[in-house]
Design an enzyme around this catalytic site. Sequence first.
Site, PDB file in Angstrom:
ATOM      1  N   ASP A  93      -7.019  -6.538  -5.002  1.00 30.11           N
ATOM      2  CA  ASP A  93      -6.898  -5.406  -6.068  1.00 30.11           C
ATOM      3  C   ASP A  93      -7.340  -5.924  -7.599  1.00 30.11           C
ATOM      4  O   ASP A  93      -7.704  -5.092  -8.202  1.00 30.11           O
ATOM      5  CB  ASP A  93      -5.553  -4.964  -6.024  1.00 30.11           C
ATOM      6  CG  ASP A  93      -5.536  -3.763  -4.904  1.00 30.11           C
ATOM      7  OD1 ASP A  93      -6.448  -3.084  -4.842  1.00 30.11           O
ATOM      8  OD2 ASP A  93      -4.317  -3.287  -4.773  1.00 30.11           O
ATOM      9  N   HIS A 147       1.889   3.150  -3.128  1.00 33.47           N
ATOM     10  CA  HIS A 147       0.806   3.581  -4.111  1.00 33.47           C
ATOM     11  C   HIS A 147       1.312   5.316  -4.237  1.00 33.47           C
ATOM     12  O   HIS A 147       1.470   5.616  -5.400  1.00 33.47           O
ATOM     13  CB  HIS A 147      -0.409   3.577  -3.339  1.00 33.47           C
ATOM     14  CG  HIS A 147      -1.170   2.528  -3.853  1.00 33.47           C
ATOM     15  ND1 HIS A 147      -1.664   2.111  -4.994  1.00 33.47           N
ATOM     16  CD2 HIS A 147      -1.610   1.235  -3.361  1.00 33.47           C
ATOM     17  CE1 HIS A 147      -2.274   1.056  -5.314  1.00 33.47           C
ATOM     18  NE2 HIS A 147      -2.149   0.694  -4.118  1.00 33.47           N
ATOM     19  N   HIS A 174     -53.653  19.380  -0.798  1.00 36.21           N
ATOM     20  CA  HIS A 174     -53.173  17.897  -0.804  1.00 36.21           C
ATOM     21  C   HIS A 174     -54.625  17.039  -0.245  1.00 36.21           C
ATOM     22  O   HIS A 174     -54.891  16.154  -1.003  1.00 36.21           O
ATOM     23  CB  HIS A 174     -52.071  17.196   0.069  1.00 36.21           C
ATOM     24  CG  HIS A 174     -50.718  17.820  -0.396  1.00 36.21           C
ATOM     25  ND1 HIS A 174     -50.412  18.664  -0.741  1.00 36.21           N
ATOM     26  CD2 HIS A 174     -49.722  16.658  -0.559  1.00 36.21           C
ATOM     27  CE1 HIS A 174     -49.139  18.614  -1.237  1.00 36.21           C
ATOM     28  NE2 HIS A 174     -48.740  17.197  -1.180  1.00 36.21           N
ATOM     29  N   GLU A 217      -9.821   1.198   4.513  1.00 39.67           N
ATOM     30  CA  GLU A 217     -10.147   0.694   3.210  1.00 39.67           C
ATOM     31  C   GLU A 217      -9.976  -0.783   3.036  1.00 39.67           C
ATOM     32  O   GLU A 217     -10.946  -1.603   2.479  1.00 39.67           O
ATOM     33  CB  GLU A 217      -9.502   1.565   2.040  1.00 39.67           C
ATOM     34  CG  GLU A 217      -9.808   1.014   0.736  1.00 39.67           C
ATOM     35  CD  GLU A 217      -8.669   2.006  -0.167  1.00 39.67           C
ATOM     36  OE1 GLU A 217      -8.745   1.729  -1.445  1.00 39.67           O
ATOM     37  OE2 GLU A 217      -7.553   2.295   0.355  1.00 39.67           O
ATOM     38  N   HIS A 218      -8.705  -1.155   3.295  1.00 35.46           N
ATOM     39  CA  HIS A 218      -8.574  -2.445   3.281  1.00 35.46           C
ATOM     40  C   HIS A 218      -7.973  -3.213   4.636  1.00 35.46           C
ATOM     41  O   HIS A 218      -7.312  -2.311   5.477  1.00 35.46           O
ATOM     42  CB  HIS A 218      -7.307  -2.925   2.388  1.00 35.46           C
ATOM     43  CG  HIS A 218      -7.333  -2.449   0.917  1.00 35.46           C
ATOM     44  ND1 HIS A 218      -6.769  -1.041   0.725  1.00 35.46           N
ATOM     45  CD2 HIS A 218      -7.957  -2.925   0.048  1.00 35.46           C
ATOM     46  CE1 HIS A 218      -7.188  -0.761  -0.435  1.00 35.46           C
ATOM     47  NE2 HIS A 218      -7.720  -1.816  -1.009  1.00 35.46           N
ATOM     48  N   GLN A 255       0.759  -1.205  -0.248  1.00 36.37           N
ATOM     49  CA  GLN A 255       0.053  -0.024  -0.092  1.00 36.37           C
ATOM     50  C   GLN A 255       0.892   1.199  -0.139  1.00 36.37           C
ATOM     51  O   GLN A 255       0.497   2.129  -0.750  1.00 36.37           O
ATOM     52  CB  GLN A 255      -0.961   0.128   1.200  1.00 36.37           C
ATOM     53  CG  GLN A 255      -2.011  -1.067   1.099  1.00 36.37           C
ATOM     54  CD  GLN A 255      -3.034  -0.693  -0.163  1.00 36.37           C
ATOM     55  OE1 GLN A 255      -3.674   0.405  -0.227  1.00 36.37           O
ATOM     56  NE2 GLN A 255      -2.981  -1.674  -1.149  1.00 36.37           N
TER      57      GLN A 255
END
Length: 424
Positions: free
Chosen positions: A353, A254, A412, A319-320, A251
């Site tokens: 992934d 990235h 109404h 996230e993960h 990670q």
Amino acid sequence: MKIIDLTDDVSLKRDIEAGTEKQRESVDAIIHQVRDKGDEALRDLTEMFDGVRLDHFFVTQEEIEEAYQNIDDTVLESLRRAAGNIRSFHEKQTRQSWFTTSEDGTLLGQKITPLDSAGVYVPGGKAAYPSTIMMNVIPAQVAGVKDIVMTSPPNKEGKLAPAVLATAAELGITHILKAGGAQAVAALAYGTESVPAVDKITGPGNIFVALAKREVFGQVDIDMIAGPSEVVVLADDYARPDYIAADLLSQAEHDEMASAILVTTSQEVAKKTSIEVEKQLADLPRKEIAQASVNTHGAIYVARSLHEAIEAVNKLAPEHLEVLTERPYDVLGMIRHAGAVFLGPLSPEPIGDYFAGPNHVLPTNGTARFSSPLNVDDFTKKSSIISYSKAAFSRDADDVAAIARLEGLEAHARSIDIRKKGES
């Protein structure tokens, strides 16, 4: 990596990236240019930011054929197998319209309709991301979206990477736009003379893409405002430090803003993992990026118990999440907040992934507390269906009129009253 005792008063959250005022002003200006001047602005902005002036915005068949000549057949087969897994997983998410009837003749239901169109943003530049194409396009196709436009920034020769073009072609995408950044988002949202406007925009990008998606939301739907990638590893004495270090770095490489965190109950695992990270960093091709990520946004937290470690994970809402404990399935029920959960030592995050099938477009920045991975539902909309019988109307009319008058909406109530008289 720095080792922190969870008993200390530590903050597990980091600020959500909202961009600078200058970046927001720049994005706003770009969007207005494209909305007002269409193709002319898109062409000028592509030349300004990508260094190429395009005569034609869309990829030609000749470019597709050239891409196939420049991609390894073995890699292409791997991409096809990945696409098959992703499609199979997402086909299990499909929903059907449903209707129910009552004894009095009332019919109620929900109609599921796919969106007419979607735009998929694929980052470009020096890298190629075929997995991004598959993860965004396939659920849209499974949902039944007919018109899909893919966009990606071109290189200085005005081309896209062969892997990107071949993957798009494999999925049957025929509208491939050579544009990136906020200008591409604006073109998809508002349309130009050449680019059709879409109903939803999905896909990751840099801060300018994220800010542009935020700005056009409402004109179109978007998937999410994605932040930097994150992984949290939950580990006990059972976990292998070399596996953990490899996954943290997967990670961290990235970008410099990526977050890689270990939460463990073992001081020994914490120390050995810290050593392993430095060892594995030594010959990593993207060492500088990964090192910056680890130094700025990486950490190893040591908890006094597995319960305390799990609570920390839920606060992070990553996230993960990798669960590298002796009994990972026992832990799963206690995990409340995570975009994707990877159980056991042979389920590293890269499996998700690229290949397993679940979507890798996941909530970041703690938004897993309230949001989900990209899925087939994101490309559909639901319509409520109501058909009242005479018996049901007669039974409920007075209640409806009473509530309408309670809210001060006389018209109404009269809409009900006039039917009472007409049916009497």
